[in-house]
Design a protein around this motif. Structure first.
Motif, short mmCIF file in Angstrom:
data_model
loop_
_atom_site.label_atom_id
_atom_site.label_comp_id
_atom_site.label_asym_id
_atom_site.label_seq_id
_atom_site.Cartn_x
_atom_site.Cartn_y
_atom_site.Cartn_z
N ILE A 379 -0.73 14.33 -4.62
CA ILE A 379 -1.73 12.53 -4.82
C ILE A 379 -0.71 11.69 -5.83
O ILE A 379 -0.74 10.85 -5.69
CB ILE A 379 -2.72 13.01 -4.87
N ILE A 380 -0.92 13.12 -7.10
CA ILE A 380 -0.18 11.93 -8.38
C ILE A 380 0.80 11.39 -7.95
O ILE A 380 1.18 10.04 -8.03
CB ILE A 380 -0.49 12.81 -9.09
N ALA A 381 1.71 12.57 -7.63
CA ALA A 381 3.19 11.43 -7.37
C ALA A 381 3.05 10.51 -6.12
O ALA A 381 3.83 10.06 -6.38
CB ALA A 381 3.91 12.68 -6.94
N ALA A 382 2.62 10.97 -5.16
CA ALA A 382 2.04 10.00 -3.75
C ALA A 382 2.01 8.60 -4.51
O ALA A 382 2.27 7.77 -3.97
CB ALA A 382 1.41 10.22 -2.92
N LEU A 383 0.36 8.23 -4.55
CA LEU A 383 -0.43 7.29 -5.81
C LEU A 383 1.44 6.18 -6.64
O LEU A 383 1.95 5.22 -7.14
CB LEU A 383 -1.01 7.06 -6.72
N GLY A 384 2.36 7.43 -7.28
CA GLY A 384 3.03 6.58 -8.15
C GLY A 384 4.05 6.45 -7.81
O GLY A 384 4.50 5.04 -7.99
N ASN A 385 4.70 7.16 -7.04
CA ASN A 385 5.68 6.70 -5.65
C ASN A 385 5.37 4.77 -4.98
O ASN A 385 6.31 4.62 -5.02
CB ASN A 385 6.22 7.36 -4.50
N HIS A 386 4.19 4.74 -5.55
CA HIS A 386 3.57 3.80 -4.41
C HIS A 386 3.21 2.56 -5.32
O HIS A 386 2.92 1.41 -5.14
CB HIS A 386 2.88 3.76 -3.35
N GLY A 387 3.13 3.34 -6.78
CA GLY A 387 3.39 1.94 -7.65
C GLY A 387 1.51 2.24 -8.16
O GLY A 387 1.36 0.91 -8.72
N LEU A 388 1.02 2.60 -7.83
CA LEU A 388 0.15 2.75 -8.30
C LEU A 388 -0.43 3.48 -9.59
O LEU A 388 -1.19 4.66 -9.14
CB LEU A 388 -1.12 3.02 -6.57
N GLY A 389 -0.07 3.25 -10.42
CA GLY A 389 0.36 4.44 -11.34
C GLY A 389 -1.62 4.62 -12.22
O GLY A 389 -1.57 5.68 -13.04
N ARG A 390 -2.20 3.16 -12.42
CA ARG A 390 -3.22 3.28 -12.90
C ARG A 390 -4.10 4.97 -12.10
O ARG A 390 -5.53 5.27 -13.13
CB ARG A 390 -3.64 1.89 -13.64
#
Length: 610
Positions: A379-390
């Motif tokens: 889920i961390i990688a998924a959020l990051g790849n969608h630009g949801l870093g915070r």
């Protein structure tokens, strides 16, 4: 005579595991008050219940027996060993008031092997030596397996050598498997050579052991030889052997050979299907993996899909960003699985994220009752790849609060998240905390993310310092990332330093030369542009054609720049011609810039379905 017939029937119930019929016979004996008085029938009943996995009833009968003989003890000890209760088997053996026979020794030694109980195994070995049962074939085979499971390979081999006249195919199998499990593959192969030299014909267990060694060591040519032997013996069509052949070819990335081996198996089991689906996915042919999954589904009865099947199929969906197939598999899981396995749940989260639907991925994550480290990493990688870093950083904090310890993969996801969201300070903090706070040494993937992050932010000198600090700063991808950043920010000084390092590595792609040329061009350094182009020409490297992937009716279609061999090319031209009638400006733009829509290169894959 009647009692002998009942005993014979109970024996057949044991062999066929006919539990209900065995209970009926027990009820008959109980009514006639015969069983409790006859040791022979009681032993048959104990054996029947043990073989039918009702060990509690077997022990109750054993416990109530007024008199017990050696067969009684052998039946109950063997029953506990076969049911997986190895401690109880050893305890019963220690309470035995009779001299054990070879069957008892074989069972308790096998129990020691399962528990890796070396001390107890040695004690029983010594007792068997005194009784002269150690030379009996199946006792010596059990001793070899016990020593192998405890890591004492030389002791196992010593027993093998001392019982050479009694060694059977089982003896050779015990050594081959034991050496393989103890990371001594060459000794296992040597035993196999000895076996063939002695004229002992290998069985399916032999081939599985040797093929397993070939698969683990990627010894392809020897594996092919064993495969040929399996064909001659008619064992390659057995799923037990065929599955290991599939795994061997899969590890060597020989998908075509693996498919031939798959078709040679007479009755493919779930392991066969899982192996070929996952192998296709791992080799990058996700569409073929899905086709095999659909074929498996069409087989209907006889094959039960397990969690690994669903996880492999979902990985294939993620690979080609096919949310259509992914949703169908998800629906199947909901219908057929009462609870969601964590591994399947992780695959679902990954699939929805790779297909561009981050909201579905978050929902799948929230609905998981049990989460492991892989779940959080996904889920961390998924959020990051969608630009949801915070949000990814928030998930990391939540993960730590719940007591989950991060690993190297966690930080790759975090650094990538910071990179995609431009969180420079947060990313650098994460990188530095890896070693200082969590004791995780940064690897090349972490450094690559950090260099890219600092490069995009224009902190090129800081990126250069990190490159010089770590031994894998000479990696082609990392240097290429920094050179791209130098091109972006027009820093010729750092760019030339990076380019000199890249040229030392003798790049096999045109990217470094093109980036350096563009960097010089942005600063009006035309002499530098000419030199870069000259180096590109002298290297013999050609620029790779870009391509795009588009999913059409569930099939991934590939369009490569300059390639007009697509089967539907005429149809596409007709559509463009029709568009020209309605939108002439569009077609004018298309003719003016024929390749402007194909901007990705060979390292980019557009799989976002949005």
């Amino acid at each position: 005579m009647i009692l002998q017939n009942v005993g014979c029937l109970l024996h057949h119930c044991s062999k066929l595991k006919a539990y209900r019929h065995g209970q009926s016979l027990h009820a008959y004996l109980f009514k006639t008050s015969t069983q409790s008085q006859d040791v022979f029938l009681s032993n048959h009943l104990i054996n029947m219940y043990a073989k039918c996995n009702d060990i509690d009833s077997a022990y109750q009968l054993f416990d109530e027996m007024p008199q017990r003989n050696l067969v009684s003890w052998s039946a109950i000890i063997s029953g506990y060993y076969q049911s997986g209760n190895h401690f109880k088997a050893l305890k019963l053996f220690s309470n035995m008031n009779l001299e054990p026979n070879e069957f008892v020794y074989a069972s308790v030694i096998s129990a020691c092997a399962a528990l890796s109980a070396l001390w107890h195994g040695k004690q029983i070995h010594a007792k068997s030596l005194k009784s002269s049962f150690d030379s009996v074939s199946f006792v010596s085979n059990s001793l070899m397996s016990m020593y192998m499971s405890c890591g004492f390979c030389d002791d196992a081999y010593f027993i093998f050598c001392n019982t050479a006249e009694n060694n059977s195919v089982v003896s050779y199998n015990a050594l081959i498997t034991g050496f393989a499990e103890n990371m001594q593959p060459q000794r296992g192969l040597d035993v196999f050579k000895l076996m063939c030299g002695q004229g002992v014909v290998p069985d399916q267990f032999t081939l599985v052991g040797v093929l397993g060694i070939c698969a683990d060591t990627k010894d392809l040519w020897r594996g092919i030889e064993i495969h040929c032997m399996g064909i001659k013996l008619g064992l390659d069509s057995v799923a037990f052997v065929g599955n290991v052949i599939l795994i061997m070819y899969s590890k060597c990335n020989l998908i075509e050979e693996m498919e031939k081996a798959f078709r040679a198996i007479e009755e493919n089991d779930v392991i066969s299907w899982n192996t070929i689906i996952s192998a296709c996915s791992l080799s990058g042919d996700h569409a073929k993996g899905l086709r095999y999954f659909e074929e498996m589904m069409d087989k209907g009865t006889g094959i039960t899909l397990d969690d690994f099947t669903f996880a492999s199929a979902l990985a294939s969906c993620a690979g080609i960003a096919s949310i259509h197939h992914g949703k169908q598999i998800h629906a199947n899981i909901i219908r057929t699985r009462p609870t969601m396995d964590t591994g399947v749940g992780n695959a679902l989260v990954n699939m929805y994220a790779k297909c561009g639907n981050i909201q579905y991925a978050i929902t799948a994550f929230d609905r998981l009752k049990h989460r492991n480290l892989v779940t959080w990493n996904t889920i961390i990688a998924a959020l990051g790849n969608h630009g949801l870093g915070r949000i990814a950083l928030y998930m990391f904090k939540k993960m730590k609060v719940l007591g989950v310890t991060p690993d190297s993969v966690t930080f790759i996801g975090l650094l990538a998240s910071c990179n995609h969201s431009g969180l420079v300070d947060e990313g650098e903090t994460c990188f530095n905390a890896m070693k200082e706070k969590y004791g995780i040494s940064p690897e090349i993937e972490h450094l690559s993310c950090l260099i890219d992050l600092l490069g995009k932010a224009g902190r090129l000198n800081d990126a250069k310092e990190y490159l010089e600090k770590y031994p894998f700063g000479h990696d082609f991808v990392v240097l290429g990332s920094l050179l791209s950043a130098c091109r972006l920010h027009g820093n010729v000084a750092v760019g030339e330093w990076v380019a000199s390092r890249l040229m030392e590595l003798q790049p096999v792609t045109s990217s470094p030369y093109v980036l350096l040329s563009n960097l010089y061009a942005s600063k009006g350094r035309w002499d530098g542009v000419a030199d870069a182009r000259k180096m590109l020409k002298g290297s013999g490297v050609k620029k790779e054609a870009g391509y795009s992937l588009v999913e059409v009716k569930g099939v991934a279609e590939k369009f490569t720049v300059g390639d007009f061999s697509h089967s539907s090319m005429q149809e596409m031209k007709d559509v463009l011609r029709n568009l020209n009638l309605e939108y002439p400006v569009f077609l004018f733009f298309f003719h003016l810039f024929p390749h402007s829509h194909q901007s990705c290169n060979n390292s980019e894959l557009f799989t976002n379905s949005q």
